[in-house]
Design a protein around this motif. Structure first.
Motif, short mmCIF file in Angstrom:
data_model
loop_
_atom_site.label_atom_id
_atom_site.label_comp_id
_atom_site.label_asym_id
_atom_site.label_seq_id
_atom_site.Cartn_x
_atom_site.Cartn_y
_atom_site.Cartn_z
N GLU A 24 0.85 -1.20 0.00
CA GLU A 24 0.00 0.00 0.00
C GLU A 24 0.88 1.25 0.00
N ALA A 25 1.92 1.23 0.86
CA ALA A 25 2.85 2.36 0.91
C ALA A 25 3.45 2.59 -0.46
N LEU A 26 3.79 1.50 -1.14
CA LEU A 26 4.41 1.62 -2.46
C LEU A 26 3.46 2.33 -3.42
N ASN A 27 2.17 1.94 -3.38
CA ASN A 27 1.18 2.62 -4.23
C ASN A 27 1.16 4.10 -3.96
N LEU A 28 1.11 4.44 -2.65
CA LEU A 28 0.99 5.86 -2.30
C LEU A 28 2.27 6.60 -2.68
N PHE A 29 3.43 5.99 -2.45
CA PHE A 29 4.69 6.63 -2.85
C PHE A 29 4.67 6.92 -4.35
N ASN A 30 4.25 5.91 -5.13
CA ASN A 30 4.21 6.10 -6.58
C ASN A 30 3.27 7.23 -6.94
N ASN A 31 2.17 7.32 -6.17
CA ASN A 31 1.19 8.36 -6.42
C ASN A 31 1.79 9.75 -6.24
N VAL A 32 2.65 9.90 -5.23
CA VAL A 32 3.20 11.22 -4.92
C VAL A 32 4.48 11.51 -5.69
N TYR A 33 5.41 10.54 -5.70
CA TYR A 33 6.73 10.83 -6.25
C TYR A 33 6.88 10.46 -7.72
N GLY A 34 5.89 9.74 -8.30
CA GLY A 34 6.17 9.15 -9.60
C GLY A 34 6.92 7.84 -9.34
N ALA A 35 7.58 7.32 -10.39
CA ALA A 35 8.12 5.97 -10.26
C ALA A 35 9.47 5.90 -9.58
N MET A 36 10.22 7.02 -9.58
CA MET A 36 11.63 6.97 -9.15
C MET A 36 11.83 7.79 -7.89
N HIS A 37 12.27 7.17 -6.81
CA HIS A 37 12.56 7.97 -5.62
C HIS A 37 13.32 7.11 -4.62
N VAL A 38 14.14 7.74 -3.80
CA VAL A 38 14.92 7.02 -2.80
C VAL A 38 14.01 6.20 -1.88
N GLU A 39 12.88 6.80 -1.47
CA GLU A 39 12.03 6.09 -0.52
C GLU A 39 11.34 4.89 -1.17
N ILE A 40 11.04 5.01 -2.47
CA ILE A 40 10.44 3.87 -3.17
C ILE A 40 11.45 2.73 -3.22
N CYS A 41 12.71 3.10 -3.35
CA CYS A 41 13.78 2.12 -3.40
C CYS A 41 13.81 1.30 -2.10
N ALA A 42 13.69 1.99 -0.96
CA ALA A 42 13.68 1.29 0.33
C ALA A 42 12.47 0.37 0.43
N CYS A 43 11.34 0.84 -0.09
CA CYS A 43 10.10 0.07 -0.08
C CYS A 43 10.26 -1.22 -0.88
N LEU A 44 10.83 -1.09 -2.07
CA LEU A 44 11.00 -2.26 -2.93
C LEU A 44 11.96 -3.26 -2.29
N ARG A 45 13.01 -2.74 -1.65
CA ARG A 45 13.98 -3.65 -1.05
C ARG A 45 13.31 -4.48 0.04
N LEU A 46 12.49 -3.80 0.87
CA LEU A 46 11.84 -4.51 1.97
C LEU A 46 10.83 -5.53 1.42
N LEU A 47 10.09 -5.14 0.39
CA LEU A 47 9.12 -6.06 -0.21
C LEU A 47 9.84 -7.30 -0.74
N ALA A 48 10.97 -7.07 -1.41
CA ALA A 48 11.71 -8.19 -1.97
C ALA A 48 12.11 -9.14 -0.84
N ARG A 49 12.57 -8.55 0.24
CA ARG A 49 13.04 -9.36 1.37
C ARG A 49 11.89 -10.18 1.95
N LEU A 50 10.72 -9.54 2.08
CA LEU A 50 9.56 -10.26 2.63
C LEU A 50 9.16 -11.40 1.71
N HIS A 51 9.09 -11.13 0.40
CA HIS A 51 8.71 -12.19 -0.53
C HIS A 51 9.71 -13.34 -0.45
N TYR A 52 10.97 -12.99 -0.29
CA TYR A 52 12.00 -14.02 -0.21
C TYR A 52 11.78 -14.89 1.02
#
Length: 1313
Positions: free
Chosen positions: A1007-1035
């Motif tokens: 959900e946070a990722l959706n909202l980040f994308n909504n505000v920042y567009g696709a590229m941002h430092v905070e989105i990067c942290a979000c993706l890393r954590l998601l990857a870790r959880l899926h793993y």
């Protein structure tokens, strides 16, 4: 906050986190259904169901497109302009049932648009604007694989090299490589990556991507010299003329007309607008070029295929420009659009905005005024604020560069250059010099140089507090070519009036004349609590008392638009007394011991906001402890009246300190601090809220505690600072003397707190490896998070030197020394550059770098007059760079002089004694690397150098020539607005994961990722942290494919937004390698790990605690592919590094010994294996005791090794006895299984502390799925039984208790990284 709906079912848990008491819903459901009236419009943002429409475009098969209701029609245009088969169209409209759709309407507002609707693409006639857009778009398509814009730092392009190491996209290759687990792969890394290698090459930093040799489609595409069309041709519909040379060397002239493009008969010297043959009119330039050039047709198709195959994250623009400090030699190609852009200087003329220049101030302030009552409104508002800020930062940077390069006319041209001010594109620019002795009492030019950065911090802070009705200016600070330029948006009407008339709050002369204004006091009062600023009174020159709620030089101006602006926020935070000696004031003993106060170069030293917050937090804990202690004492003295209250809950009206019968007093003391603190909290709230109720004795407790910690209120804890204390020229009224005395004491305490708590705290965190800085920037960030300014760097290093764990801090010491040297060099470089005129820039920079880094003893500067001989030497030119004296003074610098100055600067600024007279001594003494120093100085100064191998150590020729300096970029500081709602979701998700609720955590983070994308567009430092954590959880949850795809995005984004060799990028590469290995992509995993190791060697070197982790990873993967000798080189290096940084007795070292033992076992060298495993066993035994599972595992393994060793020995003896005829049972040497390697990889990367076999993982997944179904079922059941009472959601179905601990025995490690 409004109710936030998630795709899952945890709105309930979220309310708990947010601390919002939600009234129970009437219809008795736990969570609002999407149909609920109350939240109807909120849901739409988060879950709108998309639908698909059919697109009919001329000349291609119809295709369907997935769209969502809140997209604009315009976004479909963008998609079509990007698709391979429709990318050559720009000038078209979309029609539904014969009606044209409006560009800017949202899809949901289009009548009759639904699932399966057919949209026709209709070609529209061109205008000059549309024709230009079309040509620009075609040029963009031709350049789409060309990285030159990224190397040149243009249009928010930046570099990414991941695809070089993964050979394209990871997702697909996973399916191809599944079966071939043990295919022979070449695992030998290049020599320079091996442990112990001394060479640090630069070229591999930017490997040549084979896609970059662009396929040539055309030789030239440019505007023709016959533009614009003469009147008569204009009336025939000619819009403009283009000149093209095809790849076959055919020269043609093309007319762009309202109906499309066709060939005309003009040549370079003869104008003939009549159509030429073939008489082919095409609506698209691409189709026309396809007709006349077979090479174009072939290559353009291939190029577009490649373009759409690239990962979108490789080509999306970043929000703020990222510059590269190295670039390969590139040939300069002809480019009409670039040339046109440079000369029309695109005065902020942005494609889509009618009315030419943008009114930045109006845009910045209007976006702040957008409503923010509920989630969708806040998202819209934050998105608009973010977008305007990033556009403004880009425009301000362009303007600042133009100003310094002398391409903008000053508004006061008659004054001397350093006093000039400029306006360009509705932005006001001023240079960082002390104009009109404004900062005379504060340190002159030095103060004028730091003031803009302080002001920017103030703006950032007030923006973050975000009080309605209070406005700040858009502010960007740009350092370029040695000058500091401040860019600000312009308050409407400010230029027409005199400053004296406009300022209605604050002071323009640092406190002599001061005015105040009730509306400003009211607005600033609302910021005083979050910013800890004290409302106070000062005297003006007429001896009148004036009340302020900010520092005196903070000015309030009401613009012609009626808005209340505040500016000059350079002293939002209290002064730092360690660097501000005041006659007659004595600092606390900790400060004096550390050699403070020291006079700094200027008097604008402030404490950082992080420090103020940490100090107040620290005082609050002190306050609670004091009050609890006093309550205890009172309780002990009031033994006589035995009216004990039930289980210690104080009724909120009359909080008598709780009384307990005698004997228990002792036990009370122990638990006292906890329950006592709770009581104090309640007490404090009672007293603060209602004066009459509390009894006098507990009131006194609070009063004493308040007094002890310096609170400004005697009934509640409230610490605030008066920013004007110790400000030269500010006087306080007699009546406030006591308050002023307390405030002075508070400032002294804060200065002491920085030295006695924050710096030791930082060093302790570094010793425990709780923070792992890897380069100067990450060290600076770690210091700033704790509120330690960079001017304390020398003090931090002193403490590191004196630390008992000095060896474990070696990496911090090296980074710190490198940072100290490069910062000192940067200070010198700044003034050095101011004396250089444009034509000597590359010569001057290369000369400076030679003096700084080259071992060549006497480099000679090349003066720029070499290349050309001028007829007459012009007398001194008028347009000299601001503040410059002699243009060749820079040429006489020598390495000895520069290093002497660096040591001097380090002493004066950082109070640190460097013991080196040359670069080679520095490298020798402190164990630094020249390549690292080069990277640090280039990043700090904006210099870009040629990608090649530099011979720094040659004593026969200088390392740099002027051809090696490619460019100098601006270094930009700006405000970066935050997405607050998204951030809350992200934090809640992290909290959930830490409690072990992986699934819920995952949903919140999605959900946070959706909202980040909504505000920042696709590229941002905070989105990067979000993706890393998601990857870790899926793993962790066993979904490797999803982990891989998220982590791939995280790596690409980190490269693009933070830089290709930023420490964060290195970490992302390591995570990605792990997930690749788990997905059986072994060779990819290795090349990613090798890349990470190369980057770490370049950025820091080999001797870093993180290197142990990296080498363990590499060693394990090599072990898995049976490269034992190579594997040992890496694992033994990891062992050495771990031993140094974690101490020989640490568990990390024990694990390291075990990994090495396993490889020796695979090589059948049992003696070495036993030796290492014994070391490990001893550590486990002493650290964890005999009975710990680790110790048992280790002793089992020892037994197993001993048996194997014995078996081997038997066999050998047998062979000796019987010679070749011996019957030998075949020896079992097994290659390690992938699963066992993966298990070890997980352990060292801190993923899970409990080994999960594949079976466990399957069970876990099934469990998660089952729980999900149960929740679904129970939810449907709830819906069925409408009138259920609301009750807080139970922890979940009962199995949850048993299933949770499986993953979450120690969930915190799953978050490190």
């Amino acid at each position: 906050p409004s109710v936030m709906l998630l795709n899952g079912d945890c709105s309930e848990s979220l309310k708990k986190e947010e601390g919002v008491a939600e009234p129970p819903r009437e219809n008795g459901l736990d969570e609002a259904e999407p149909g609920d009236e109350a939240t109807g419009q909120e849901v739409i943002v988060i879950q709108d169901t998309g639908f698909s429409v059919k697109i009919l475009a001329p000349g291609i098969e119809p295709f369907s497109l997935q769209v969502s209701p809140q997209e604009m029609v315009q976004e479909i245009h963008q998609v079509l302009m990007d698709r391979e088969d429709t990318c050559h169209r720009t000038c078209f409209s979309l029609h539904l049932d014969g009606n044209m759709l409006d560009h800017f309407s949202e899809l949901r507002s289009v009548e009759g648009l639904q699932e399966g609707s057919v949209l026709r693409v209709v070609e529209e006639p061109y205008t000059v604007r549309e024709a230009r857009i079309h040509v620009r778009h075609v040029r963009d398509l031709l350049k789409s694989l060309d990285p030159s814009d990224a190397f040149n730092g243009v249009d928010c392009n930046s570099l990414s090299f991941l695809s070089v190491f993964t050979d394209g996209d990871l997702g697909d290759s996973g399916k191809r490589k599944k079966g071939l687990e043990m295919d022979p792969i070449d695992c030998t890394p290049p020599e320079y990556i091996l442990p112990g290698s001394r060479e640090r090459p630069l070229c591999p930093l930017q490997p040549q991507n084979h896609d970059w040799k662009p396929l040539q489609c055309l030789k030239v595409l440019t505007m023709s010299g016959w533009n614009p069309p003469p009147g008569n041709r204009k009336m025939h519909g000619d819009l403009m003329y283009l000149f093209v040379i095809t790849a076959e060397d055919r020269q043609v002239s093309i007319t762009a007309s309202t109906r499309g493009f066709y060939l005309n008969q003009s040549t370079a010297y003869h104008f003939n607008p009549k159509p030429a043959s073939p008489r082919f009119l095409s609506h698209s330039l691409v189709e026309l070029l396809n007709q006349i050039s077979p090479t174009f047709k072939k290559n353009f198709a291939v190029l577009q295929k490649k373009r759409v195959q690239r990962h979108p994250f490789e080509r999306i623009a970043t929000p703020f420009q990222v510059y590269s400090w190295t670039a390969p030699q590139a040939e300069h190609a002809m480019d009409c659009v670039r040339a046109e852009d440079a000369y029309t200087s695109r005065l902020g003329y942005e494609e889509h905005i009618p009315g030419q220049t943008r009114d930045w101030n109006e845009e910045l302030q209007t976006t702040r005024e957008l409503p923010r009552k509920n989630l969708p409104e806040r998202l819209l508002r934050e998105r608009a604020i973010f977008k305007v800020h990033s556009d403004f930062a880009a425009a301000a940077t362009r303007g600042a560069v133009a100003v310094v390069d002398g391409n903008v006319m000053a508004i006061n041209p008659s004054e001397e250059t350093r006093m000039q001010m400029f306006i360009w594109n509705n932005i006001f620019f001023s240079l960082g010099f002390d104009v009109r002795d404004h900062y005379k009492d504060f340190g002159g030019d030095v103060a004028a140089y730091v003031a803009p950065a302080n002001d920017l911090n103030g703006v950032r802070t007030y923006n973050a507090v975000d009080v309605e009705g209070l406005y700040t200016l858009g502010t960007v600070v740009v350092d370029y070519r040695g000058y500091r330029v401040t860019a600000q948006s312009i308050i409407p009407g400010i230029l027409e009036r005199d400053q004296e008339q406009s300022v209605i709050y604050g002071s323009i002369d640092f406190g002599k004349t001061v005015v105040s204004h009730p509306r400003y006091l009211e607005l600033l009062e609302r910021t005083s609590r979050p910013l800890k600023i004290l409302r106070h009174r000062v005297l003006n020159d007429r001896e009148e008392e004036v009340e302020l709620c900010s520092s005196v030089e903070c000015k309030g101006i009401i613009g012609n638009d009626g808005r209340h602006y505040i500016l000059d926020l350079l002293r939002t935070f209290p002064p730092d007394l360690n660097f501000l000696p005041v006659a007659g004031e004595v600092l606390p003993e900790e400060c004096v011991r550390a050699g403070f106060p020291r006079a700094h170069r200027h008097k604008l030293c402030c404490l950082r906001q992080e420090l103020v917050d940490a100090f107040v937090e620290h005082r609050y804990l002190l306050f609670m402890k004091l009050a609890a202690l006093q309550l205890m004492q009172q309780k002990a003295s009031k033994m006589e009246t035995p009216t004990s209250l039930e289980n210690g809950s104080l009724p909120s009206l009359e909080p008598k300190p709780e009384v307990s019968p005698g004997p228990e007093v002792g036990s009370e003391e122990e638990s006292g601090s906890a329950s006592g603190l709770a009581k104090v909290k309640e007490l404090a709230e009672t007293i603060a809220s209602d004066d009459g109720a509390a009894d006098p004795r507990s009131r006194e407790v609070i009063r004493n505690a308040c007094k002890a910690v310096g609170s400004i209120s005697s009934t509640a804890f409230d610490i605030r600072f008066n920013p004007d204390i110790f400000s030269p020229g500010v006087r306080f009224p007699e009546s406030c003397q006591e308050e002023v005395r307390d405030q002075k004491q508070l400032l002294k305490d804060a200065a002491a707190f920085l030295l006695s708590c924050q710096i030791p705290g930082l060093v302790k965190d570094c010793t425990d490896h709780a923070v792992l800085p890897m380069d100067g920037a990450t060290l600076a960030e770690v210091m700033r998070q704790r509120g330690i300014n960079m001017r304390y760097l020398g003090k931090v290093l002193d403490l590191v030197l004196r630390s008992p764990a000095r060896d474990q801090l070696d990496h911090i010491y090296k980074i710190g020394i490198g940072e100290l040297i490069t910062r000192s060099a940067k200070h010198i470089f700044k003034t050095y550059l101011q004396g250089v005129e444009l034509s000597g820039l590359s010569a001057a920079i290369s000369h400076f770098l030679n003096c700084f880094l080259s071992s060549y003893p006497n480099p000679v500067a090349h003066l720029p007059a070499d290349e050309l001989v001028s007829k007459k030497r012009n007398k001194r030119r008028k347009n000299r760079p601001p503040g410059a004296a002699d243009h060749t003074a820079w040429a006489v610098m020598t390495p000895q002089e520069l290093w002497k100055n660096i040591c001097q600067e380090a002493k004066n600024y950082f109070d640190f004694n460097l013991e080196c007279e040359t670069v080679d001594q520095a490298v020798e003494t402190y164990g630094l690397q020249k390549i690292t120093l080069l990277r640090e100085i280039s990043l700090k100064t904006g210099v870009q150098i040629l990608l090649k191998e530099y011979s720094f150590d040659s004593r026969h020729k200088p390392a740099f020539t002027e051809e090696d300096v490619l460019n100098i970029f601006p270094v930009v500081k700006h405000v970066s607005p935050k997405a607050s709602d998204a951030f809350h979701f992200f934090q809640s998700g992290q909290a959930k994961v830490q409690q072990g609720f992986l699934k819920e955590g995952c949903e919140l983070i999605n959900e946070a990722l959706n909202l980040f994308n909504n505000v920042y567009g696709a590229m941002h430092v905070e989105i990067c942290a979000c993706l890393r954590l998601l990857a870790r959880l899926h793993y962790i949850m066993g979904d490797y494919a999803e982990a891989l795809s998220n982590q791939q995005k995280a790596v690409l984004m980190s490269e693009r937004v933070m830089g290709i060799e930023h420490p964060n990028t290195i970490q992302e590469y390591m995570h990605l390698a792990l997930y690749c290995f788990a997905s059986s992509q072994l060779s990819t995993a290795l090349s990613l790990l090798y890349r990470a190791r190369y980057l770490m060697l370049l950025v820091f070197g080999e001797d870093h605690p993180e290197m142990a982790l990296l080498d363990n990873n590499i060693g394990l993967v090599l072990h898995g592919v049976m490269e034992y000798d190579l594997s040992l080189r890496f694992l033994e290096n990891a062992l050495a590094v771990s031993t140094k940084y974690h101490g020989p007795k640490s568990l990390k070292v024990a694990l390291s010994h075990h990994l090495v033992a396993r490889v020796y076992e695979s090589k059948a060298e049992f003696r070495s294996a036993l030796q290492h495993e014994k070391e490990g066993y001893t550590i486990y035994k002493t650290q964890l005791g005999e009975d710990h599972e680790k110790t048992k595992e280790s002793s089992e393994y020892l037994k197993c090794l001993t048996q194997q060793a014995v078996a081997l020995q038997r066999t050998m003896n047998e062979i000796y006895r019987n010679g070749s005829s011996a019957n030998i049972p075949p020896l079992k040497f097994t290659a390690p299984s992938m699963a066992s390697v993966l298990e070890q990889l997980n352990v060292i990367n801190g993923i899970l502390f409990i080994p999960l076999s594949q079976k466990d993982l399957e069970n876990l997944k099934a469990e998660v799925a089952r729980r999900h179904q149960l929740q679904e079922a129970s939810r449907n059941r709830d819906k069925a039984e409408e009138p259920m009472a609301t009750e807080p959601e139970p922890v979940g179905p009962p199995e949850e208790a048993s299933s949770q601990p499986r993953v979450a025995k120690d969930p915190s490690p799953s978050l490190q990284g």
